[in-house]
Write a protein that holds these residues in place. Structure first.
Motif, mmCIF file in Angstrom:
data_model
loop_
_atom_site.group_PDB
_atom_site.id
_atom_site.type_symbol
_atom_site.label_atom_id
_atom_site.label_comp_id
_atom_site.label_asym_id
_atom_site.label_seq_id
_atom_site.Cartn_x
_atom_site.Cartn_y
_atom_site.Cartn_z
ATOM 1 N N UNK A 300 0.849 -1.201 0.000
ATOM 2 C CA UNK A 300 0.000 0.000 0.000
ATOM 3 C C UNK A 300 0.881 1.246 0.000
ATOM 4 N N UNK A 301 1.966 1.198 0.791
ATOM 5 C CA UNK A 301 2.872 2.351 0.851
ATOM 6 C C UNK A 301 3.521 2.583 -0.510
ATOM 7 N N UNK A 302 3.844 1.477 -1.183
ATOM 8 C CA UNK A 302 4.473 1.597 -2.503
ATOM 9 C C UNK A 302 3.514 2.239 -3.497
ATOM 10 N N UNK A 303 2.221 2.021 -3.254
ATOM 11 C CA UNK A 303 1.221 2.614 -4.149
ATOM 12 C C UNK A 303 0.913 4.057 -3.748
ATOM 13 N N UNK A 304 1.707 4.588 -2.817
ATOM 14 C CA UNK A 304 1.570 6.002 -2.465
ATOM 15 C C UNK A 304 0.663 6.261 -1.277
ATOM 16 N N UNK A 305 0.205 5.198 -0.590
ATOM 17 C CA UNK A 305 -0.622 5.406 0.594
ATOM 18 C C UNK A 305 0.259 5.261 1.832
ATOM 19 N N UNK A 306 0.334 6.328 2.635
ATOM 20 C CA UNK A 306 1.180 6.314 3.833
ATOM 21 C C UNK A 306 0.660 5.310 4.834
ATOM 22 N N UNK A 307 1.344 5.145 5.990
ATOM 23 C CA UNK A 307 0.835 4.195 6.971
ATOM 24 C C UNK A 307 -0.568 4.599 7.418
ATOM 25 N N UNK A 308 -1.487 3.679 7.409
ATOM 26 C CA UNK A 308 -2.881 3.950 7.780
ATOM 27 C C UNK A 308 -3.257 3.097 8.972
ATOM 28 N N UNK A 309 -4.528 2.698 9.075
ATOM 29 C CA UNK A 309 -4.960 1.920 10.240
ATOM 30 C C UNK A 309 -4.250 0.579 10.372
ATOM 31 N N UNK A 310 -3.686 0.073 9.256
ATOM 32 C CA UNK A 310 -2.995 -1.222 9.392
ATOM 33 C C UNK A 310 -1.786 -1.078 10.311
ATOM 34 N N UNK A 311 -1.294 0.156 10.527
ATOM 35 C CA UNK A 311 -0.191 0.317 11.469
ATOM 36 C C UNK A 311 -0.654 -0.089 12.874
ATOM 37 N N UNK A 312 -1.959 0.076 13.162
ATOM 38 C CA UNK A 312 -2.473 -0.347 14.475
ATOM 39 C C UNK A 312 -2.517 -1.869 14.585
ATOM 40 N N UNK A 313 -2.835 -2.540 13.475
ATOM 41 C CA UNK A 313 -2.850 -4.015 13.492
ATOM 42 C C UNK A 313 -1.422 -4.517 13.735
ATOM 43 N N UNK A 314 -0.476 -3.914 13.031
ATOM 44 C CA UNK A 314 0.927 -4.330 13.183
ATOM 45 C C UNK A 314 1.401 -4.095 14.611
ATOM 46 N N UNK A 315 1.042 -2.935 15.162
ATOM 47 C CA UNK A 315 1.484 -2.593 16.518
ATOM 48 C C UNK A 315 0.891 -3.568 17.526
ATOM 49 N N UNK A 316 -0.427 -3.782 17.426
ATOM 50 C CA UNK A 316 -1.126 -4.649 18.385
ATOM 51 C C UNK A 316 -0.549 -6.062 18.367
ATOM 52 N N UNK A 317 -0.533 -6.666 17.193
ATOM 53 C CA UNK A 317 -0.097 -8.067 17.101
ATOM 54 C C UNK A 317 1.416 -8.188 17.283
ATOM 55 N N UNK A 318 2.165 -7.215 16.717
ATOM 56 C CA UNK A 318 3.628 -7.283 16.784
ATOM 57 C C UNK A 318 4.129 -7.254 18.220
ATOM 58 N N UNK A 319 3.519 -6.388 19.049
ATOM 59 C CA UNK A 319 3.982 -6.290 20.441
ATOM 60 C C UNK A 319 3.539 -7.506 21.254
ATOM 61 N N UNK A 320 2.357 -8.046 20.931
ATOM 62 C CA UNK A 320 1.920 -9.263 21.641
ATOM 63 C C UNK A 320 2.888 -10.414 21.347
ATOM 64 N N UNK A 321 3.296 -10.499 20.098
ATOM 65 C CA UNK A 321 4.228 -11.566 19.704
ATOM 66 C C UNK A 321 5.573 -11.386 20.401
ATOM 67 N N UNK A 322 6.068 -10.129 20.457
ATOM 68 C CA UNK A 322 7.329 -9.877 21.177
ATOM 69 C C UNK A 322 7.219 -10.412 22.610
ATOM 70 N N UNK A 323 6.089 -10.094 23.253
ATOM 71 C CA UNK A 323 5.927 -10.507 24.656
ATOM 72 C C UNK A 323 5.823 -12.019 24.809
ATOM 73 N N UNK A 324 5.196 -12.669 23.843
ATOM 74 C CA UNK A 324 5.086 -14.141 23.933
ATOM 75 C C UNK A 324 6.469 -14.777 23.810
ATOM 76 N N UNK A 325 7.295 -14.201 22.932
ATOM 77 C CA UNK A 325 8.652 -14.756 22.766
ATOM 78 C C UNK A 325 9.460 -14.525 24.053
ATOM 79 N N UNK A 326 9.318 -13.317 24.630
ATOM 80 C CA UNK A 326 10.042 -13.024 25.876
ATOM 81 C C UNK A 326 9.591 -13.954 27.005
#
Ligand SMILES: Cc1cc2nc3c(=O)[nH]c(=O)nc-3n(C[C@H](O)[C@H](O)[C@H](O)COP(=O)(O)OP(=O)(O)OC[C@H]3O[C@@H](n4cnc5c(N)ncnc54)[C@H](O)[C@@H]3O)c2cc1C
Length: 390
Positions: A300-326
């Protein structure tokens, strides 16, 4: 979405690998000197010191897949510590909303890493509800400067920062999001007091910052008075995408498997245990799924759309995964992780990683809070993604 690397991308991957082989962390030596050398060599490659910056500001102008390759390849190496506040968060705001004078004044110091920045958003009464912020900026009668008073909290790296980008209130009429003004000012000046806050993991990274009668020239205001919320929001999306840390989690997961293999368990090692392996596999599957979401976001970014609501999905799931690994790291270290505060090196009889497992786990608890707490990300996802589909 084509996830096979093209011939050009494979060539780029080889180029990145060769660069990392030559310039990534040397064994021993002067780390500070190497840090500056790293950035100089990366700059000489054509903006590799500022991978996310557009070409017009001296960045490499990479495609989405080149960014993906860079993130993946660099995550496996020790690179110099690089605070996101200037490079990833403030710089795009300066590029989008700053005047030419402000860009010329601030971007070079950000790029050279000589000027360290911190982020003055949160306050004791304004975290998730950021628009409740009360730090006041009053314009002088001659219109030349603002007088700023207030308190910021959880300000990461404030104790080693030269400048702060700060949200202040200049108006009380209309919606609370109106009347917020985005100011930049130096940290080392009378009227600014920085008090350390030591967090659960025993580290000093965050602070309370008191601001008393600090004069800020109007030339240090980004954009228009009262419209800081618009700029602040854009910055949060850049922040969230960065916090997801997918490449880092891939490396951490591979390291976790190695750690589990080093722990004796019955006749074999912990990674032989089906129950432990199932937990690792569950994280790995979720991480793989998130990687595809990241690829979609990049497309989406390559098509000229800056970070949108999907940044919230990445943040939510990405941090949960970090914590599960820790958490699995602590599980692998077992009882040895309990003595972490006393140990700064491997604990006699315990696995080599035990002394850092608990510290990583405790420090990592904050990842689902900073950059916007998980509950708030769920709200953003509902409002911007799910609501329109239901
Ligand atoms: C390690 C660390 C570093 C940080 N660095 C910085 C920094 O450099 N600069 C900066 O400005 N800030 C920074 N922060 C602050 C961070 O952004 C805030 O902590 C965060 O936004 C949450 O705000 P709060 O702490 O006031 O909690 P609150 O907003 O009081 O939230 C408390 C709890 O209530 C929940 N909650 C709140 N509102 C809602 C809602 N509407 N719906 C459902 N649940 C809700 C939250 O999810 C949370 O669980 C940092 C925080 C930490 C922990």
């Amino acid at each position: 979405m084509d996830i096979e690397l093209s011939a050009e991308d494979r060539a780029f991957q080889q180029e990145v690998r060769a660069f990392l082989k030559e310039h990534a962390a040397p064994a021993g030596g002067d780390r500070a000197q190497w840090r500056m050398q790293w950035f100089a060599s990366a700059a000489a490659k054509g903006g590799w010191d500022v991978p996310k910056w557009p070409r017009q500001f001296g960045g490499p102008g990479w495609t989405a897949s080149q960014h993906y390759i860079w993130d993946k390849e660099t995550a496996a190496h020790t690179l110099p510590l690089d605070s996101p506040f200037g490079i990833t968060m403030l710089a795009p705001i300066l590029m989008a909303y700053g005047t030419k004078e402000q860009q010329d004044r601030f971007l070079p110091g950000i790029r050279s890493r000589q000027v360290n920045w911190c982020q003055g958003y949160s306050e004791p009464g304004a975290g998730s509800d950021l628009a409740a912020l009360k730090t006041r900026a009053v314009l002088s009668e001659d219109g030349s400067h603002y007088l700023v008073n207030g308190t910021k909290i959880w300000t990461s790296l404030a104790h080693i920062s030269d400048w702060i980008f700060c949200l202040t209130r200049t108006g009380d009429t209309g919606k609370r999001q109106q009347g917020i003004t985005f100011l930049l000012f130096p940290m080392k000046q009378p009227g600014i007091e920085v008090k350390p806050i030591i967090t659960l993991g025993g580290r000093h990274a965050v602070n309370m910052v008191h601001i008393a009668d600090v004069k800020v020239p109007v030339a240090n205001r980004i954009g228009k008075e009262g419209e800081g919320w618009t700029y602040a929001k854009g910055l949060l999306q850049h922040e969230r995408t960065g916090i997801a840390g997918i490449s880092r989690s891939l490396v951490a997961l591979a390291a976790l498997k190695e750690k589990a293999r080093s722990v004796k368990y019955g006749e074999g090692n912990l990674f032989d245990d089906a129950a432990f392996r199932a937990k690792v596999a569950a994280v790995e599957i979720d991480l793989m799924a998130l990687e595809f979401t990241e690829l979609r976001s990049m497309a989406a970014a390559a098509a000229g759309n800056g970070p949108g609501p999907e940044s919230s999905i990445l943040k939510l799931k990405g941090t949960q995964i970090q914590q599960r690994i820790q958490k699995l790291g602590v599980e692998a270290a077992g009882l040895y992780s309990a003595v972490w505060r006393q140990a700064s090196q491997p604990i006699c009889g315990g696995p080599r990683f035990a002394h850092e497992a608990m510290e990583n786990y405790l420090t990592g608890r904050a990842a689902t809070i900073y950059g916007g707490a998980s509950e708030v990300q769920r709200d953003v996802i509902w409002k911007n993604v799910l609501k329109n589909r239901s």
